[in-house]
Design a protein around this motif. Sequence first.
Motif, PDB file in Angstrom:
ATOM      1  N   GLY A   1       0.835  -1.187   0.000  1.00 37.66           N
ATOM      2  CA  GLY A   1       0.000   0.000   0.000  1.00 37.66           C
ATOM      3  C   GLY A   1       0.872   1.238   0.000  1.00 37.66           C
ATOM      4  N   GLU A   2       0.365   2.316  -0.579  1.00 37.93           N
ATOM      5  CA  GLU A   2       1.158   3.532  -0.691  1.00 37.93           C
ATOM      6  C   GLU A   2       0.400   4.737  -0.148  1.00 37.93           C
ATOM      7  OE1 GLU A   2       2.059   3.889  -4.802  1.00 37.93           O
ATOM      8  OE2 GLU A   2       3.512   2.254  -4.821  1.00 37.93           O
ATOM      9  N   GLY A   3       1.166   5.704   0.324  1.00 37.38           N
ATOM     10  CA  GLY A   3       0.610   6.966   0.791  1.00 37.38           C
ATOM     11  C   GLY A   3       1.646   8.053   0.609  1.00 37.38           C
ATOM     12  N   SER A   4       1.219   9.249   0.201  1.00 38.54           N
ATOM     13  CA  SER A   4       2.172  10.347   0.025  1.00 38.54           C
ATOM     14  C   SER A   4       1.470  11.687   0.193  1.00 38.54           C
ATOM     15  CB  SER A   4       2.842  10.281  -1.356  1.00 38.54           C
ATOM     16  OG  SER A   4       1.894  10.491  -2.378  1.00 38.54           O
ATOM     17  N   VAL A   5       2.265  12.691   0.519  1.00 43.91           N
ATOM     18  CA  VAL A   5       1.737  14.040   0.668  1.00 43.91           C
ATOM     19  C   VAL A   5       2.879  15.021   0.434  1.00 43.91           C
ATOM     20  CG1 VAL A   5       2.197  14.194   3.153  1.00 43.91           C
ATOM     21  CG2 VAL A   5       0.367  15.569   2.164  1.00 43.91           C
ATOM     22  N   LYS A   6       2.550  16.208  -0.080  1.00 37.25           N
ATOM     23  CA  LYS A   6       3.533  17.267  -0.270  1.00 37.25           C
ATOM     24  C   LYS A   6       3.160  18.440   0.622  1.00 37.25           C
ATOM     25  CE  LYS A   6       4.933  16.129  -4.995  1.00 37.25           C
ATOM     26  NZ  LYS A   6       5.073  16.635  -6.394  1.00 37.25           N
ATOM     27  N   ILE A   7       4.125  18.929   1.372  1.00 40.19           N
ATOM     28  CA  ILE A   7       3.870  20.048   2.275  1.00 40.19           C
ATOM     29  C   ILE A   7       4.906  21.152   2.050  1.00 40.19           C
ATOM     30  CG2 ILE A   7       2.777  18.629   4.047  1.00 40.19           C
ATOM     31  CD1 ILE A   7       5.377  18.581   5.565  1.00 40.19           C
ATOM     32  N   LYS A   8       4.540  22.347   2.439  1.00 43.25           N
ATOM     33  CA  LYS A   8       5.421  23.499   2.245  1.00 43.25           C
ATOM     34  C   LYS A   8       6.385  23.605   3.415  1.00 43.25           C
ATOM     35  CE  LYS A   8       5.304  28.437   1.186  1.00 43.25           C
ATOM     36  NZ  LYS A   8       4.419  29.620   0.988  1.00 43.25           N
ATOM     37  N   PRO A   9       7.675  23.792   3.151  1.00 42.11           N
ATOM     38  CA  PRO A   9       8.646  23.955   4.237  1.00 42.11           C
ATOM     39  C   PRO A   9       8.346  25.216   5.047  1.00 42.11           C
ATOM     40  CG  PRO A   9       9.749  23.499   2.150  1.00 42.11           C
ATOM     41  CD  PRO A   9       8.326  23.794   1.827  1.00 42.11           C
ATOM     42  N   ASP A  10       8.665  25.196   6.334  1.00 37.76           N
ATOM     43  CA  ASP A  10       8.474  26.388   7.153  1.00 37.76           C
ATOM     44  C   ASP A  10       9.748  26.794   7.901  1.00 37.76           C
ATOM     45  OD1 ASP A  10       8.572  24.469   9.137  1.00 37.76           O
ATOM     46  OD2 ASP A  10       6.425  24.557   9.589  1.00 37.76           O
ATOM     47  N   TYR A  11      10.848  26.078   7.662  1.00 36.49           N
ATOM     48  CA  TYR A  11      12.134  26.544   8.187  1.00 36.49           C
ATOM     49  C   TYR A  11      13.270  25.935   7.367  1.00 36.49           C
ATOM     50  CZ  TYR A  11      13.040  22.144  10.776  1.00 36.49           C
ATOM     51  OH  TYR A  11      13.282  20.834  11.131  1.00 36.49           O
ATOM     52  N   ALA A  12      14.474  26.462   7.551  1.00 36.23           N
ATOM     53  CA  ALA A  12      15.617  26.000   6.756  1.00 36.23           C
ATOM     54  C   ALA A  12      16.841  25.797   7.635  1.00 36.23           C
ATOM     55  CB  ALA A  12      15.936  27.005   5.653  1.00 36.23           C
TER      56      ALA A  12
END
Length: 230
Positions: free
Chosen positions: A33-44
């Motif tokens: 089974g697969e799962g994925s998500v893309k999120i925006k970075p909030d620190y570096a």
Amino acid sequence: MKKIFLLFATVFLTVTAMAQNNNSITPQVNVSGEGSVKIKPDYAIITIGSEFKDVDSAKAKKLNDDVMAKVIQVIKKSKIEEKDYQTQRVNLYKSRDYQQKKDYFVASQTVTITLRNLDQYETLMSDLIEAGANNIQGVEFKSTQTEKFASEIRAKAVLDAKKKAQDYAGALDQNIGKALIISDQSFVNTPRVYAMKTAAFEMDAAGAEQTLAIGEIEISTTVNVVFELK
């Protein structure tokens, strides 16, 4: 006669054991089974420093120390908390230019900065370069929400595996039972900019324009699940 009897008994016990083992094998269905998500970075995480070469080791170290003192001043003026910056490497070593047949010393130092306000990125990097930093080891963008989303997609991946198992079992007029084995392969892909030449960066920064696109962090997982097949 005894030998024949013992041989017969051995064969009988072996066949019986094999039959019992075959009967004890649980019918299974193995799916992923697969799962994925893309999120925006909030620190570096920024790793930056300086490097100087000179035939005099003391001079090379002095040049490097002067620049790093200015770099620390810039970091402090940017109101970055002390816990968010740390010296990583301090080096002083002898090297040789074989073409010119001359020895020299290399002094270098790097500092890692956790930048929690990405809106400061362009200004901070420009100020660090102006202070004399000439060695950018890399910039890695991260998110404080990574673990939260990682937990969610793991659950989604298991449900995806369960749905696949139900599809296969249904096609056989069977049902799935409890999960017997679960193995996880999680992956977090964080945008990273590697070492760059400061001359090119300084030229871009002088234009007062955006020099870097932070992109998105991709969190993905694949789970392999073995279900009992009824």
